[in-house]
Design a protein around this motif. Structure first.
Motif, PDB file in Angstrom:
ATOM      1  N   UNK A  97       6.165 -69.088 -25.786  1.00  0.00           N
ATOM      2  CA  UNK A  97       5.619 -68.229 -26.835  1.00  0.00           C
ATOM      3  C   UNK A  97       4.981 -69.103 -27.916  1.00  0.00           C
ATOM      4  N   UNK A  98       3.776 -68.752 -28.334  1.00  0.00           N
ATOM      5  CA  UNK A  98       3.069 -69.536 -29.344  1.00  0.00           C
ATOM      6  C   UNK A  98       3.534 -69.184 -30.746  1.00  0.00           C
ATOM      7  N   UNK A  99       3.064 -69.944 -31.683  1.00  0.00           N
ATOM      8  CA  UNK A  99       3.377 -69.682 -33.087  1.00  0.00           C
ATOM      9  C   UNK A  99       2.596 -68.463 -33.555  1.00  0.00           C
ATOM     10  N   UNK A 100       3.184 -67.735 -34.483  1.00  0.00           N
ATOM     11  CA  UNK A 100       2.446 -66.643 -35.108  1.00  0.00           C
ATOM     12  C   UNK A 100       1.403 -67.220 -36.058  1.00  0.00           C
ATOM     13  N   UNK A 101       0.232 -66.590 -36.053  1.00  0.00           N
ATOM     14  CA  UNK A 101      -0.902 -67.040 -36.861  1.00  0.00           C
ATOM     15  C   UNK A 101      -1.044 -66.117 -38.071  1.00  0.00           C
ATOM     16  N   UNK A 102      -1.073 -66.721 -39.262  1.00  0.00           N
ATOM     17  CA  UNK A 102      -1.195 -65.942 -40.496  1.00  0.00           C
ATOM     18  C   UNK A 102      -2.468 -66.350 -41.222  1.00  0.00           C
ATOM     19  N   UNK A 103      -3.250 -65.344 -41.593  1.00  0.00           N
ATOM     20  CA  UNK A 103      -4.444 -65.568 -42.402  1.00  0.00           C
ATOM     21  C   UNK A 103      -4.056 -65.372 -43.866  1.00  0.00           C
ATOM     22  N   UNK A 104      -4.218 -66.416 -44.670  1.00  0.00           N
ATOM     23  CA  UNK A 104      -3.941 -66.342 -46.103  1.00  0.00           C
ATOM     24  C   UNK A 104      -5.278 -66.266 -46.829  1.00  0.00           C
ATOM     25  N   UNK A 105      -5.490 -65.166 -47.562  1.00  0.00           N
ATOM     26  CA  UNK A 105      -6.745 -64.959 -48.287  1.00  0.00           C
ATOM     27  C   UNK A 105      -6.439 -65.049 -49.777  1.00  0.00           C
ATOM     28  N   UNK A 106      -6.890 -66.136 -50.387  1.00  0.00           N
ATOM     29  CA  UNK A 106      -6.574 -66.420 -51.788  1.00  0.00           C
ATOM     30  C   UNK A 106      -7.690 -67.277 -52.357  1.00  0.00           C
ATOM     31  N   UNK A 107      -8.306 -66.825 -53.466  1.00  0.00           N
ATOM     32  CA  UNK A 107      -9.416 -67.581 -54.038  1.00  0.00           C
ATOM     33  C   UNK A 107      -8.964 -68.704 -54.964  1.00  0.00           C
ATOM     34  N   UNK A 134       4.721 -71.344 -39.016  1.00  0.00           N
ATOM     35  CA  UNK A 134       3.559 -70.494 -38.753  1.00  0.00           C
ATOM     36  C   UNK A 134       2.290 -71.332 -38.701  1.00  0.00           C
ATOM     37  N   UNK A 135       1.323 -70.874 -37.912  1.00  0.00           N
ATOM     38  CA  UNK A 135      -0.028 -71.438 -37.960  1.00  0.00           C
ATOM     39  C   UNK A 135      -0.740 -70.714 -39.096  1.00  0.00           C
ATOM     40  N   UNK A 136      -1.426 -71.454 -39.943  1.00  0.00           N
ATOM     41  CA  UNK A 136      -2.064 -70.841 -41.107  1.00  0.00           C
ATOM     42  C   UNK A 136      -3.571 -71.062 -41.081  1.00  0.00           C
ATOM     43  N   UNK A 137      -4.295 -69.984 -41.361  1.00  0.00           N
ATOM     44  CA  UNK A 137      -5.740 -70.024 -41.528  1.00  0.00           C
ATOM     45  C   UNK A 137      -5.971 -69.627 -42.980  1.00  0.00           C
ATOM     46  N   UNK A 138      -6.822 -70.338 -43.688  1.00  0.00           N
ATOM     47  CA  UNK A 138      -7.096 -70.008 -45.083  1.00  0.00           C
ATOM     48  C   UNK A 138      -8.492 -69.445 -45.256  1.00  0.00           C
ATOM     49  N   UNK A 139      -8.626 -68.528 -46.191  1.00  0.00           N
ATOM     50  CA  UNK A 139      -9.935 -67.990 -46.568  1.00  0.00           C
ATOM     51  C   UNK A 139      -9.924 -67.816 -48.082  1.00  0.00           C
ATOM     52  N   UNK A 140     -11.056 -68.120 -48.724  1.00  0.00           N
ATOM     53  CA  UNK A 140     -11.076 -68.033 -50.182  1.00  0.00           C
ATOM     54  C   UNK A 140     -11.953 -66.905 -50.723  1.00  0.00           C
ATOM     55  N   UNK A 141     -12.531 -66.100 -49.831  1.00  0.00           N
ATOM     56  CA  UNK A 141     -13.253 -64.916 -50.288  1.00  0.00           C
ATOM     57  C   UNK A 141     -13.197 -63.834 -49.207  1.00  0.00           C
ATOM     58  N   UNK A 142     -13.637 -62.641 -49.589  1.00  0.00           N
ATOM     59  CA  UNK A 142     -13.528 -61.498 -48.687  1.00  0.00           C
ATOM     60  C   UNK A 142     -14.315 -61.643 -47.395  1.00  0.00           C
ATOM     61  N   UNK A 143     -15.516 -62.189 -47.469  1.00  0.00           N
ATOM     62  CA  UNK A 143     -16.331 -62.341 -46.254  1.00  0.00           C
ATOM     63  C   UNK A 143     -15.698 -63.337 -45.292  1.00  0.00           C
ATOM     64  N   UNK A 144     -15.193 -64.454 -45.821  1.00  0.00           N
ATOM     65  CA  UNK A 144     -14.491 -65.427 -44.955  1.00  0.00           C
ATOM     66  C   UNK A 144     -13.299 -64.757 -44.282  1.00  0.00           C
ATOM     67  N   UNK A 145     -12.589 -63.921 -45.032  1.00  0.00           N
ATOM     68  CA  UNK A 145     -11.419 -63.226 -44.483  1.00  0.00           C
ATOM     69  C   UNK A 145     -11.817 -62.324 -43.318  1.00  0.00           C
TER      70      UNK A 145
END
Length: 122
Positions: free
Chosen positions: A1-11, A28-39
């Motif tokens: 089973x792989x790690x759960x992936x979490x998208x963190x959206x924070x400017x 957790x695996x983390x993906x970051x986004x700093x604006x709404x479109x990136x999210x």
């Protein structure tokens, strides 16, 4: 089973970094986004298992991001947790109206964020 992936959206870069370190340390695996479109792009390209979403974002705010995630048949099942300083009843009601699964207000305790995530991810 792989790690759960979490998208963190924070400017706010320091908060994004802090949340990423916290979640990575919990496995957790983390993906970051700093604006709404990136999210929105990351939700489609990276298919996270859960989204931690700030409301006050440049370009597209968190309410609209959540609304688009929940209205897309391909992404509507992804849990969205709002993490925000906007804590009025009106803000929370709006978050619920656009489909947010949970609402955490800033400042928050790390343990509360982890407990909330664990409620949604096995």
């Amino acid at each position: 089973m792989g790690k759960n992936k979490i998208l963190v959206v924070e400017d706010e870069e320091s908060l994004l970094r802090l949340e990423s370190i916290l979640l990575t340390s919990k496995g957790y695996d983390v993906i970051g986004a700093s604006n709404g479109q990136q999210a929105l792009d990351a939700v489609i390209s990276d298919r996270p298992d859960l989204v931690l979403l700030d409301i006050m974002l440049p370009e597209i705010d968190g309410f609209e991001v959540c609304n688009r995630i929940k209205n897309n048949p391909e992404t509507k099942g992804i849990p969205v947790i709002m993490v925000t300083a906007k804590k009025t009843g009106e803000d929370m009601a709006r978050g619920e109206a656009v489909g947010a699964d949970w609402y955490i207000t800033k400042p928050f305790k790390s343990a509360m964020v982890i407990e909330t995530i664990q409620r949604f991810l096995p």
